[in-house]
Design an enzyme around this catalytic site. Structure first.
Site, PDB file in Angstrom:
ATOM      1  N   SER A  50      -0.261  -4.882   4.386  1.00 37.00           N
ATOM      2  CA  SER A  50      -0.070  -4.241   5.122  1.00 37.00           C
ATOM      3  C   SER A  50       1.601  -3.326   5.003  1.00 37.00           C
ATOM      4  O   SER A  50       1.841  -2.699   5.136  1.00 37.00           O
ATOM      5  CB  SER A  50       0.605  -5.136   6.184  1.00 37.00           C
ATOM      6  N   SER A  51       2.004  -3.001   3.154  1.00 35.35           N
ATOM      7  CA  SER A  51       3.013  -2.940   3.172  1.00 35.35           C
ATOM      8  C   SER A  51       3.209  -1.607   3.505  1.00 35.35           C
ATOM      9  O   SER A  51       3.819  -0.395   2.758  1.00 35.35           O
ATOM     10  CB  SER A  51       3.802  -3.448   1.303  1.00 35.35           C
ATOM     11  N   THR A  56      -4.422  -9.688   3.313  1.00 28.16           N
ATOM     12  CA  THR A  56      -4.802 -10.417   3.237  1.00 28.16           C
ATOM     13  C   THR A  56      -6.519 -11.259   3.984  1.00 28.16           C
ATOM     14  O   THR A  56      -6.691 -11.221   3.383  1.00 28.16           O
ATOM     15  CB  THR A  56      -4.230 -11.687   3.335  1.00 28.16           C
ATOM     16  N   THR A  67       0.134  -9.834   7.146  1.00 29.72           N
ATOM     17  CA  THR A  67       1.238 -10.077   7.508  1.00 29.72           C
ATOM     18  C   THR A  67       2.478  -9.770   6.995  1.00 29.72           C
ATOM     19  O   THR A  67       3.487  -9.988   7.885  1.00 29.72           O
ATOM     20  CB  THR A  67       1.338 -12.167   7.449  1.00 29.72           C
ATOM     21  N   ASP A  68       2.830  -9.396   6.021  1.00 25.87           N
ATOM     22  CA  ASP A  68       3.929  -8.750   5.044  1.00 25.87           C
ATOM     23  C   ASP A  68       4.650  -7.732   6.181  1.00 25.87           C
ATOM     24  O   ASP A  68       5.868  -7.985   6.240  1.00 25.87           O
ATOM     25  CB  ASP A  68       3.848  -8.180   4.214  1.00 25.87           C
TER      26      ASP A  68
HETATM   27  N1  ASP Z   1      -0.281 -10.510   2.607  1.00 30.36           N
HETATM   28  C1  ASP Z   1      -0.423  -9.026   2.352  1.00 30.36           C
HETATM   29  C2  ASP Z   1      -0.135  -8.234   3.138  1.00 30.36           C
HETATM   30  O1  ASP Z   1       0.473  -7.998   4.027  1.00 30.36           O
HETATM   31  C3  ASP Z   1      -0.942  -9.299   1.558  1.00 30.36           C
HETATM   32  C4  ASP Z   1      -2.334  -8.018   1.398  1.00 30.36           C
HETATM   33  O2  ASP Z   1      -1.462  -7.140   0.008  1.00 30.36           O
HETATM   34  O3  ASP Z   1      -3.124  -7.514   1.591  1.00 30.36           O
HETATM   35  O4  ASP Z   1      -0.929  -6.756   3.283  1.00 30.36           O
END
Ligand code: ASP
Length: 329
Positions: free
Chosen positions: A49-50, A12, A80-81
């Protein structure tokens, strides 16, 4: 104050409002203005991050180890995920003779109240400060300093989403300075472990009425299993024998799906109780949440806890017990 190497991985903090592309590492750092820390940038990945893979994290751990050995503090900036998983894995794999800090943001840079620059500034402060050495890998967001082994994302959108249930933060950042209030009694791993991305560890979260189809599917595909069980480590009676059978072949770690607190060992008796399952060969996760238990088991299996004839149950049990709060090895 020491030198800091910043690894940007995406997330993010680097998201753009209008499209799926990510900012460069240099653009992320530009949000800080002119920091007074001596920074070296590694634009490492630009991913949500996923979508970080075990290969990405193994490569990151390798570079972080080398960077620390060369005398630089480290800040890893990512989404943060999965931030708590990256931080815990680095904690298992890296020495922290120089501070190693993971941070990110909850609000995109184009939104009012974007928290990325403040989190990054706080993380840099911690990573540059010799007083933050040897605390294990740290997670810094919302001016709180958390230990990787305890921290969890606890809310989908709040900027104060990171919490350390049952422990609390190790300290805070106040007026641009780290204040460490607590120190972990032991390092997270007895010695740095290694990580083979090819090892496969499954995580199975039980839900009411589970008839065991997913457990059957574990089959011979995996080198180990973490069961996120009910309460303090309980499963339905009809899953006891399949779990016992699986534990003769691969390590099966018993964790809790509740989100805080340790698995028990001898409070409840009878089929499917924690006492019964541990007697049948399962290994208690103690206070480690299921996702972190999976990473610890993965690292232990990568570091020789697996052999063609079976697995090192006492060694794996001791590694989990090491984190149970008694401070014993
Ligand atoms: N919170 C998400 C992450 O952990 C947001 C994203 O797709 O950038 O990356």
């Amino acid at each position: 104050m020491g030198r800091v190497t910043v690894f940007t991985l995406g997330g993010t903090i680097s998201a753009r409002g209008g499209d799926a592309s990510r900012m460069t590492g240099a653009e992320v750092l530009a949000g800080l203005g002119a920091p007074d820390t001596d920074i070296e940038l590694r634009d490492f990945r630009r991913l949500p991050s996923s979508s970080l893979s075990f290969d990405d994290l193994a490569a990151l751990a390798h570079e972080v180890r080398e960077t620390v050995a060369a005398g630089s503090g480290v800040v890893v900036v990512q989404g943060t995920d999965t931030l708590e998983e990256t931080a815990f894995l680095l904690d298992l794999l890296c020495e922290t003779g120089e501070p190693v800090v993971v941070t990110g943001a909850m609000r995109r840079p184009d939104l009012p109240g974007a928290d990325g620059p403040a989190n990054l500034a706080a993380a840099l402060t911690v990573a540059a400060d010799p007083r933050c050495r040897d605390l294990g890998v740290l997670v810094v967001l919302a001016d709180e300093i958390h230990a990787a082994r305890h921290v969890r994302k606890s809310h989908t959108t709040s900027v104060t989403t990171f919490a350390s249930p049952g422990a609390g933060p190790l300290g805070t950042v106040v007026e641009g300075e780290p204040r460490i209030l607590l120190r972990p009694t032991t390092t997270t791993a007895l010695h740095p472990l290694s990580f083979d991305p090819a090892v496969r560890v499954a995580l199975l979260t039980l839900t009411l009425g589970d008839r065991g189809e997913l457990l059957e599917a574990i089959d011979s595909r995996y080198d180990g299993l973490v069961v996120a069980a009910f309460g303090a480590g309980h499963v339905p009676t009809w899953l006891v024998e399949p779990l016992e059978h699986l534990a003769t072949r691969v390590p099966v770690v018993l964790a809790s799906r509740t989100g805080a607190g340790a698995t028990l060992t001898h409070t409840y008796r009878g089929p499917g109780s924690e006492h019964d399952l541990l007697h049948r060969g399962l290994i208690p996760a103690g206070p480690l949440d299921p996702a972190k238990a999976r990473l610890l088991l993965h690292a232990l299996l990568s570091t020789g806890a697996k052999s063609p004839t079976g697995y090192d149950r006492p060694g794996i049990t001791a590694a989990f017990a090491h984190l149970n709060g008694t401070g014993l090895a």
